[in-house]
Scaffold this motif. Structure first.
Motif, mmCIF file in Angstrom:
data_model
loop_
_atom_site.group_PDB
_atom_site.id
_atom_site.type_symbol
_atom_site.label_atom_id
_atom_site.label_comp_id
_atom_site.label_asym_id
_atom_site.label_seq_id
_atom_site.Cartn_x
_atom_site.Cartn_y
_atom_site.Cartn_z
ATOM 1 N N GLU A 31 -42.687 5.122 36.713
ATOM 2 C CA GLU A 31 -43.445 6.364 37.425
ATOM 3 C C GLU A 31 -44.539 5.990 38.534
ATOM 4 O O GLU A 31 -44.527 6.935 39.283
ATOM 5 C CB GLU A 31 -43.943 7.053 36.168
ATOM 6 C CG GLU A 31 -44.886 8.179 36.398
ATOM 7 C CD GLU A 31 -45.351 8.965 35.000
ATOM 8 O OE1 GLU A 31 -44.705 8.667 33.989
ATOM 9 O OE2 GLU A 31 -46.264 10.031 35.241
ATOM 10 N N THR A 32 -45.005 4.650 38.133
ATOM 11 C CA THR A 32 -46.258 4.468 39.039
ATOM 12 C C THR A 32 -45.659 4.378 40.332
ATOM 13 O O THR A 32 -46.176 4.484 41.393
ATOM 14 C CB THR A 32 -46.656 2.969 38.666
ATOM 15 O OG1 THR A 32 -46.935 3.078 37.008
ATOM 16 C CG2 THR A 32 -48.062 2.544 39.346
ATOM 17 N N LEU A 91 -47.169 6.774 22.578
ATOM 18 C CA LEU A 91 -46.694 7.872 22.051
ATOM 19 C C LEU A 91 -46.703 8.329 20.502
ATOM 20 O O LEU A 91 -47.000 9.157 20.210
ATOM 21 C CB LEU A 91 -45.345 7.947 22.749
ATOM 22 C CG LEU A 91 -44.705 9.389 23.151
ATOM 23 C CD1 LEU A 91 -45.541 10.265 24.174
ATOM 24 C CD2 LEU A 91 -43.294 9.281 23.549
ATOM 25 N N PRO A 141 -41.615 2.031 31.953
ATOM 26 C CA PRO A 141 -42.849 3.005 32.502
ATOM 27 C C PRO A 141 -43.216 3.045 34.002
ATOM 28 O O PRO A 141 -43.583 3.886 34.616
ATOM 29 C CB PRO A 141 -43.811 2.865 31.324
ATOM 30 C CG PRO A 141 -43.130 2.169 30.340
ATOM 31 C CD PRO A 141 -41.900 1.329 30.968
ATOM 32 N N GLU A 142 -43.074 1.657 34.414
ATOM 33 C CA GLU A 142 -43.697 1.245 35.465
ATOM 34 C C GLU A 142 -42.917 2.111 36.727
ATOM 35 O O GLU A 142 -43.411 2.234 37.851
ATOM 36 C CB GLU A 142 -43.606 -0.195 35.972
ATOM 37 C CG GLU A 142 -44.907 -0.935 35.129
ATOM 38 C CD GLU A 142 -44.627 -2.220 35.587
ATOM 39 O OE1 GLU A 142 -44.045 -2.749 36.905
ATOM 40 O OE2 GLU A 142 -45.154 -3.027 34.603
ATOM 41 N N SER A 175 -41.249 -3.052 33.891
ATOM 42 C CA SER A 175 -41.038 -2.449 32.621
ATOM 43 C C SER A 175 -40.551 -1.069 33.128
ATOM 44 O O SER A 175 -40.855 -0.447 34.139
ATOM 45 C CB SER A 175 -42.470 -2.324 31.744
ATOM 46 O OG SER A 175 -43.132 -1.529 32.066
ATOM 47 N N ASN A 226 -44.317 11.702 32.766
ATOM 48 C CA ASN A 226 -44.635 12.733 33.129
ATOM 49 C C ASN A 226 -44.195 13.445 34.499
ATOM 50 O O ASN A 226 -43.905 14.862 34.592
ATOM 51 C CB ASN A 226 -46.162 12.857 33.389
ATOM 52 C CG ASN A 226 -47.026 13.248 31.907
ATOM 53 O OD1 ASN A 226 -46.918 14.180 31.661
ATOM 54 N ND2 ASN A 226 -47.812 12.164 31.196
ATOM 55 N N ASN A 243 -49.236 4.287 32.849
ATOM 56 C CA ASN A 243 -47.702 4.891 32.190
ATOM 57 C C ASN A 243 -47.059 4.093 31.205
ATOM 58 O O ASN A 243 -46.490 4.480 30.302
ATOM 59 C CB ASN A 243 -46.813 5.084 33.496
ATOM 60 C CG ASN A 243 -47.151 6.118 34.619
ATOM 61 O OD1 ASN A 243 -47.676 7.077 34.145
ATOM 62 N ND2 ASN A 243 -47.202 5.807 35.782
ATOM 63 N N GLU A 244 -47.451 2.889 31.421
ATOM 64 C CA GLU A 244 -47.014 1.630 30.299
ATOM 65 C C GLU A 244 -47.764 1.997 29.037
ATOM 66 O O GLU A 244 -47.146 2.255 27.926
ATOM 67 C CB GLU A 244 -47.184 0.403 30.730
ATOM 68 C CG GLU A 244 -46.961 -0.679 29.786
ATOM 69 C CD GLU A 244 -45.419 -1.335 29.787
ATOM 70 O OE1 GLU A 244 -44.931 -1.286 30.993
ATOM 71 O OE2 GLU A 244 -45.052 -1.357 28.915
ATOM 72 N N LEU A 280 -51.314 20.855 29.982
ATOM 73 C CA LEU A 280 -51.543 19.185 29.875
ATOM 74 C C LEU A 280 -52.512 18.800 30.941
ATOM 75 O O LEU A 280 -52.526 19.198 32.001
ATOM 76 C CB LEU A 280 -50.109 18.999 30.453
ATOM 77 C CG LEU A 280 -49.664 17.557 29.936
ATOM 78 C CD1 LEU A 280 -49.622 17.354 28.517
ATOM 79 C CD2 LEU A 280 -48.260 17.343 30.506
ATOM 80 N N ALA A 293 -42.051 10.261 27.741
ATOM 81 C CA ALA A 293 -43.406 10.035 28.094
ATOM 82 C C ALA A 293 -43.564 9.791 29.526
ATOM 83 O O ALA A 293 -44.645 9.353 30.185
ATOM 84 C CB ALA A 293 -43.421 8.399 27.627
ATOM 85 N N ASP A 327 -50.862 -0.778 33.292
ATOM 86 C CA ASP A 327 -50.205 0.399 34.001
ATOM 87 C C ASP A 327 -50.464 1.650 33.032
ATOM 88 O O ASP A 327 -50.054 1.477 31.663
ATOM 89 C CB ASP A 327 -48.678 0.247 34.175
ATOM 90 C CG ASP A 327 -48.258 1.365 35.052
ATOM 91 O OD1 ASP A 327 -47.751 1.019 36.213
ATOM 92 O OD2 ASP A 327 -48.216 2.462 34.382
ATOM 93 N N ARG A 336 -49.174 5.029 28.098
ATOM 94 C CA ARG A 336 -48.812 6.178 27.670
ATOM 95 C C ARG A 336 -47.596 6.172 26.643
ATOM 96 O O ARG A 336 -47.404 6.479 25.427
ATOM 97 C CB ARG A 336 -48.463 7.301 28.405
ATOM 98 C CG ARG A 336 -48.256 8.586 27.910
ATOM 99 C CD ARG A 336 -47.602 9.579 28.935
ATOM 100 N NE ARG A 336 -48.769 9.643 30.113
ATOM 101 C CZ ARG A 336 -48.088 9.285 31.411
ATOM 102 N NH1 ARG A 336 -46.604 8.994 31.496
ATOM 103 N NH2 ARG A 336 -48.924 9.365 32.550
ATOM 104 N N THR A 337 -46.398 5.404 27.293
ATOM 105 C CA THR A 337 -45.249 5.236 26.543
ATOM 106 C C THR A 337 -45.503 4.126 25.153
ATOM 107 O O THR A 337 -44.728 4.582 24.198
ATOM 108 C CB THR A 337 -44.268 4.211 27.547
ATOM 109 O OG1 THR A 337 -44.192 5.059 28.687
ATOM 110 C CG2 THR A 337 -42.961 4.160 26.908
#
Lengths: 253, 496
Positions: free
Chosen positions: B322-323, A87, B319-320, B317, B408, A80-81, A127, B406, A78, A83-84
């Motif tokens: 956001e997905t 960081l 962060p997922e 997890s 967005n 987003n994963e 951004l 983190a 993922d 990115r986290t």
């Protein structure tokens, strides 16, 4: 217990052939190699194409492995994963290089920017998360293509963005081979005149490349007097890539 | 030559050690989670011995990852989960009970008995709530056999996690002004233990640590960090304020972690809030006057995402989320008010419990994921409104930090509902950075706060794009959802 299903065995043989040998194969070639009638192979290919496991070039009619298969095999990370997890290290890279940082993943032959850290000079910047970059004309893209089992489809010709953009598929192949060997990529005014980018691969615990991290900025700051990427910046980029890879469980190298 | 500063962040869910260089950039990180002990609903404890072992592990790990030794460290700074309360035996060093964590609500009844909510606000800047350390020590004194007598004889010591770590590292029994300002026992004007408060809450003076500044050498470490000066202590939120270089009145930040905390520097005078904010000490560098802050504390933000992951199992997890949230266009009308342990700022309602409002057959998991993220933004909006009302000045930019930055989608939405730009600095780990900065100042590694300001750089910025009508409607619905959480707890819910 029923015996093996013949059509699945044949489909597996088609996939194996496409994954080995030459990159793209036509129906006739596949039929010859598998010693099967052409209509049978065609039927298998049509079905595999429907589920996204193979793709057909609209120009040549030849087949190659599809993106869906690649994602199943690499258990897609993922964005987003990513990115986290990245960081801290992308921040440190921006601090050390004093340039903007981007992290990208491959998305339908382009680079999807999943993370962006501003150049740390407090100037006005926007951004760019979610933006797409051409993969053959960016350092991030070259890193991702170099390690991608499917590679760039030659459905479309490689577009020239500047005089320095690599548009010849053979030359791109050579460039990608160099990227694989030295472990990092550069784009020297290949996307925007006067701009340079450097990138290195982010790998997970199975040593699969799941993304790329890089910096970009003006040629005057990123290159030396011979217009070669500054070695200190290359080492910062590679260190950041290693730190993120370690964060993802890759064996330190 | 000593060229780095280490910061230990003893947090709610994990302990971390981060090594920073002179430019404030991260050199290495090590982290280790500790157990969350839930003996009963509403009770949360930590094993202080486990935490101490983890702290040593992460210090060792962070040094090793960067191929450093203690000789490379100019100083070590400490930042910590605030209010979490521990009592240990002075002679043996053994805790007499697990640490009672800030989220723990076991002192609910005790807090009611102590009187009206604002009884001590003028002196300590805080409303009576289960959140703070004073009532937690009192609970231990009331429930651990013989503890009160031993406390009066000075045989046992009280401390928040900073005090525990400094005591373990150096043998000194001290705390810093920021941590002390969260006990309800310290007078904000004198910056010392207050006789009236100490008597009213009922804590023996003999067990209290000495209150020191946030940036000074408390002592020299022995053991793993042998010879390294222990040179700072700040509660995590104050450390983030310091790390975000909010050194002038009016400057503030919001840190997004398990909970979220908006702190604004109010200068050298404490400002008493009329809108449900806390008055607290921001920091105190050595002999310089203390800087005070107003704080909007939100109990559950990142914790809601963790709950969504662990208890609902809809994501693998954090962060997922956001997905999942991006799988839909909006919240579909659903609002999630995570009043899991009541509501903190600006409401301070311990009788509230969480709800999901606006449910219809249309709502799917993507909408709920949106509502989970939006809850963090709307709760921030409430404390920003309170902050604007107390200070009389409108916030023009929100500086953010912490793990949730983190995300967005969340940061963009936050900018939308506040209608101001949201800015993340280049080091999202501002909590550790603040502790490192304070320790570095104390030993002369950095010369002054101006030098530190020069290290602050913008790493990302989100600008508002939402139209006023959508924003106002969303906020109205949010407030209606909040109204529906209060008063849920009845008297007999607290019976055994």
């Amino acid at each position: 217990m029923p015996g093996p299903i013949q059509s699945i065995e044949r489909a597996a043989a088609v996939l194996r052939l496409l994954a080995s040998g030459a990159r793209r194969m036509g129906v006739a070639e596949l039929a010859r190699a598998l010693e099967l009638p052409k209509p049978t192979v065609h039927g298998i290919l049509r079905t595999l194409q429907l589920v996204g496991f193979v793709e057909q070039s609209p120009d040549t009619g030849k087949y190659q492995l599809g993106a869906a298969l690649f994602h199943i095999g690499s258990s897609y990370l993922d964005g987003n994963e990513l990115r986290t997890r990245a960081l801290n290290w992308s921040d440190s890279l921006a601090s050390r290089s004093m340039e903007s940082v981007r992290i990208g993943t491959l998305h339908e032959n382009q680079v999807l920017v999943v993370h962006h850290v501003f150049r740390p000079d407090n100037s006005r910047q926007v951004l760019e998360v979610g933006a797409l970059l051409p993969s053959h004309a960016s350092a991030l893209g070259k890193v991702l293509l170099a390690d991608d089992p499917v590679g760039l489809t030659d459905d479309e010709p490689l577009k020239a963005y500047t005089a320095a953009t690599i548009t010849d598929p053979d030359l791109l192949g050579d460039a990608l081979e160099q990227v694989r060997q030295r472990g990092w990529a550069s784009d020297i005014e290949e996307l925007v005149d006067g701009e340079v980018s450097l990138a290195a691969p982010i790998r997970d615990r199975r040593a699969v490349t799941v993304g790329a991290v890089g910096i970009s900025g003006p040629v005057e700051r990123l290159c030396d007097e011979h217009k070669q990427p500054r070695t200190d910046l290359v080492s910062y980029v590679r260190e950041a890539a290693r730190s993120i890879s370690r964060e993802l469980g890759a064996i330190p190298w | 030559m000593s060229t780095y500063i280490a910061a230990i962040d003893q947090g709610t869910t994990s302990s971390r050690c981060i090594v920073f260089d002179h430019g404030g950039a991260i050199v290495s990180v090590a982290q280790k989670e500790h157990r969350q002990i839930f003996p009963r609903p509403g009770w949360v404890e930590h094993d202080a011995e486990e935490i101490w072992a983890n702290v040593l592990d992460v210090v060792h790990g962070a040094l090793q990852k960067a191929s450093l030794t203690v000789h490379d460290l100019a100083a070590v700074g400490i930042t910590n989960q605030r209010e979490t309360t521990l009592v240990w035996d002075k002679a043996t060093g053994k805790p007499v009970h697990n640490a009672i964590v800030w989220q723990d609500t076991r002192t609910d009844q005790l807090v009611k008995e102590l009187g009206e909510q604002n009884r001590f606000r003028d002196k300590c800047g805080l409303p009576l709530a289960t959140y703070f350390s004073g009532p937690k020590v009192r609970w231990l004194l009331d429930h651990v056999d013989g503890l009160r007598e031993r406390g009066e004889r000075g045989e046992v010591l009280f401390g928040t996690m900073d005090t525990w770590l400094i005591w373990k590292l150096t043998g000194r029994h001290v705390t810093d002004v920021t941590n002390a300002s969260r006990t309800m026992l310290m007078n904000l004007e004198t910056l010392d233990w207050d006789d009236e408060l100490v008597d009213a809450i009922g804590v023996p003076r003999a067990m209290l640590p000495e209150i020191r500044s946030s940036a000074e050498v408390y002592g020299t470490a022995t053991g793993t960090l042998d010879g390294v000066p222990v040179a700072s202590a700040l509660g995590d939120q104050q450390a983030a304020l310091f790390g975000q270089t909010c050194y002038s009145p009016g400057e503030g930040k919001c840190t997004y972690g398990t909970g979220s905390f908006l702190l604004v520097n109010t200068g050298d005078k404490p400002v008493v809030s009329e809108n449900g904010l806390l008055t607290t000490v921001g920091y105190k560098i050595g002999d310089q006057p203390a800087a005070y802050a107003l704080e909007g504390a939100i109990a559950v933000t990142g914790a809601l995402v963790q709950w969504f992951r662990d208890k609902m199992g809809l994501i693998g997890s954090a962060p997922e989320i956001e997905t999942l949230a991006r799988s839909v266009e909006d919240n579909g009308g659903a609002y999630f008010v995570p009043a899991f342990s009541g509501l903190f700022a600006p409401h301070w309602r311990s009788d509230a419990r969480g709800i999901i409002a606006g449910l219809t057959g249309y709502i799917d998991k993507g909408h709920i994921a949106r509502a989970v993220l939006e809850a963090t933004a709307w709760q921030t909006r409430e404390v920003v409104d309170a902050m604007n009302a107390d200070s009389g000045v409108e916030l023009t930019t929100l500086k953010v930090d912490g793990g949730m930055t983190a995300n967005n989608l969340l940061m963009g939405f936050l900018s939308d509902v506040l209608d101001v730009p949201v800015v993340r600095p280049i080091v999202a780990e501002t909590t550790c950075l603040g502790a490192a900065y304070a320790a570095g100042l104390a030993v002369g590694y950095w010369s002054d706060t101006e030098t530190l300001r020069e290290n602050w750089h913008k790493a990302a910025e989100w600008l508002p794009t939402m139209d006023a009508r959508t924003r106002d409607k969303g906020y109205r619905k949010w407030k209606k959802a909040v109204e529906r959480t209060v008063g849920w707890i009845d008297e007999d819910d607290n019976d055994e």
